[in-house]
Design a protein around this motif. Structure first.
Motif, PDB file in Angstrom:
ATOM      1  N   UNK A 184       0.814  -1.192  -0.129  1.00 19.13           N
ATOM      2  CA  UNK A 184      -0.088   0.013  -0.036  1.00 19.13           C
ATOM      3  C   UNK A 184       0.712   1.159   0.093  1.00 19.13           C
ATOM      4  N   UNK A 185       1.947   1.238   0.768  1.00 21.03           N
ATOM      5  CA  UNK A 185       2.778   2.323   0.818  1.00 21.03           C
ATOM      6  C   UNK A 185       3.511   2.849  -0.484  1.00 21.03           C
ATOM      7  N   UNK A 186       3.573   1.754  -1.241  1.00 17.49           N
ATOM      8  CA  UNK A 186       4.351   2.067  -2.460  1.00 17.49           C
ATOM      9  C   UNK A 186       3.207   2.412  -3.814  1.00 17.49           C
ATOM     10  N   UNK A 187       1.923   2.589  -3.388  1.00 22.95           N
ATOM     11  CA  UNK A 187       1.191   2.929  -4.458  1.00 22.95           C
ATOM     12  C   UNK A 187       1.255   4.218  -4.644  1.00 22.95           C
ATOM     13  N   UNK A 188       0.955   4.646  -6.128  1.00 25.44           N
ATOM     14  CA  UNK A 188       0.807   6.190  -6.301  1.00 25.44           C
ATOM     15  C   UNK A 188      -0.392   6.597  -6.420  1.00 25.44           C
ATOM     16  N   UNK A 189      -0.651   8.034  -6.516  1.00 24.31           N
ATOM     17  CA  UNK A 189      -2.121   8.468  -6.527  1.00 24.31           C
ATOM     18  C   UNK A 189      -2.884   7.974  -7.769  1.00 24.31           C
ATOM     19  N   UNK A 190      -2.059   7.849  -8.947  1.00 26.92           N
ATOM     20  CA  UNK A 190      -2.645   7.176  -9.985  1.00 26.92           C
ATOM     21  C   UNK A 190      -3.124   5.642  -9.893  1.00 26.92           C
ATOM     22  N   UNK A 191      -2.494   4.856  -8.835  1.00 26.02           N
ATOM     23  CA  UNK A 191      -2.700   3.659  -8.612  1.00 26.02           C
ATOM     24  C   UNK A 191      -4.029   3.525  -7.530  1.00 26.02           C
ATOM     25  N   UNK A 192      -4.162   4.539  -6.657  1.00 23.38           N
ATOM     26  CA  UNK A 192      -5.188   4.639  -6.024  1.00 23.38           C
ATOM     27  C   UNK A 192      -6.705   5.131  -6.525  1.00 23.38           C
ATOM     28  N   UNK A 193      -6.393   5.982  -7.347  1.00 22.83           N
ATOM     29  CA  UNK A 193      -7.458   6.547  -8.040  1.00 22.83           C
ATOM     30  C   UNK A 193      -8.239   5.286  -8.949  1.00 22.83           C
ATOM     31  N   UNK A 194      -7.614   4.172  -9.251  1.00 24.13           N
ATOM     32  CA  UNK A 194      -8.236   3.090  -9.885  1.00 24.13           C
ATOM     33  C   UNK A 194      -9.261   2.431  -9.174  1.00 24.13           C
TER      34      UNK A 194
END
Length: 130
Positions: free
Chosen positions: A67-77
């Protein structure tokens, strides 16, 4: 069309709601999903904040390091995660990383590889390349 069969967190017993559970039992009693749900704040029309947090963590094998390695783009999915929620999650993960960095080892002595890992691990752990 409203879904009248879906329970919201407000419909839960008081002791099961993340905020109230934390106040009564302490933050250590909350699951990772409940902690992330507190960051998310509120649910969507189709899912509670806890459901959304479980979905995010479940997709990562319930691994907070991932989770700590996700980017904003990843989370927006994730449906229901907008920029504000993504930023809140990322900020919390960064605070955790910084907290680990601020721990002071005993006199900063390096006596082996484990000491080096303890000092450098938090700095290198979330870099997306080798």
């Amino acid at each position: 069309m409203a879904n009248y069969n879906r329970l919201t967190i407000k419909d839960w017993a008081l002791e099961d709601r993340p905020r109230e559970k934390m106040i009564v039992y302490g933050i250590q009693q909350l699951s990772d999903s409940e902690l992330i749900a507190l960051l998310i704040g509120s649910g969507t029309q189709h899912a509670t904040a806890v459901d959304l947090a479980r979905q995010i963590l479940g997709s990562l094998g319930n691994n907070l390091d991932r989770l700590g390695k996700l980017t904003i783009r990843d989370l927006l999915k994730f449906k229901g995660v907008g920029k504000a929620r993504a930023i809140a999650i990322m900020a919390a993960m960064e605070l955790g990383r910084r907290r680990k960095l601020s721990e002071t080892p005993d006199e900063n002595r390096i006596t082996g590889s484990q000491d080096v890992f303890g000092l450098m691990g938090p700095l290198l752990a979330d870099i997306p390349h080798e």
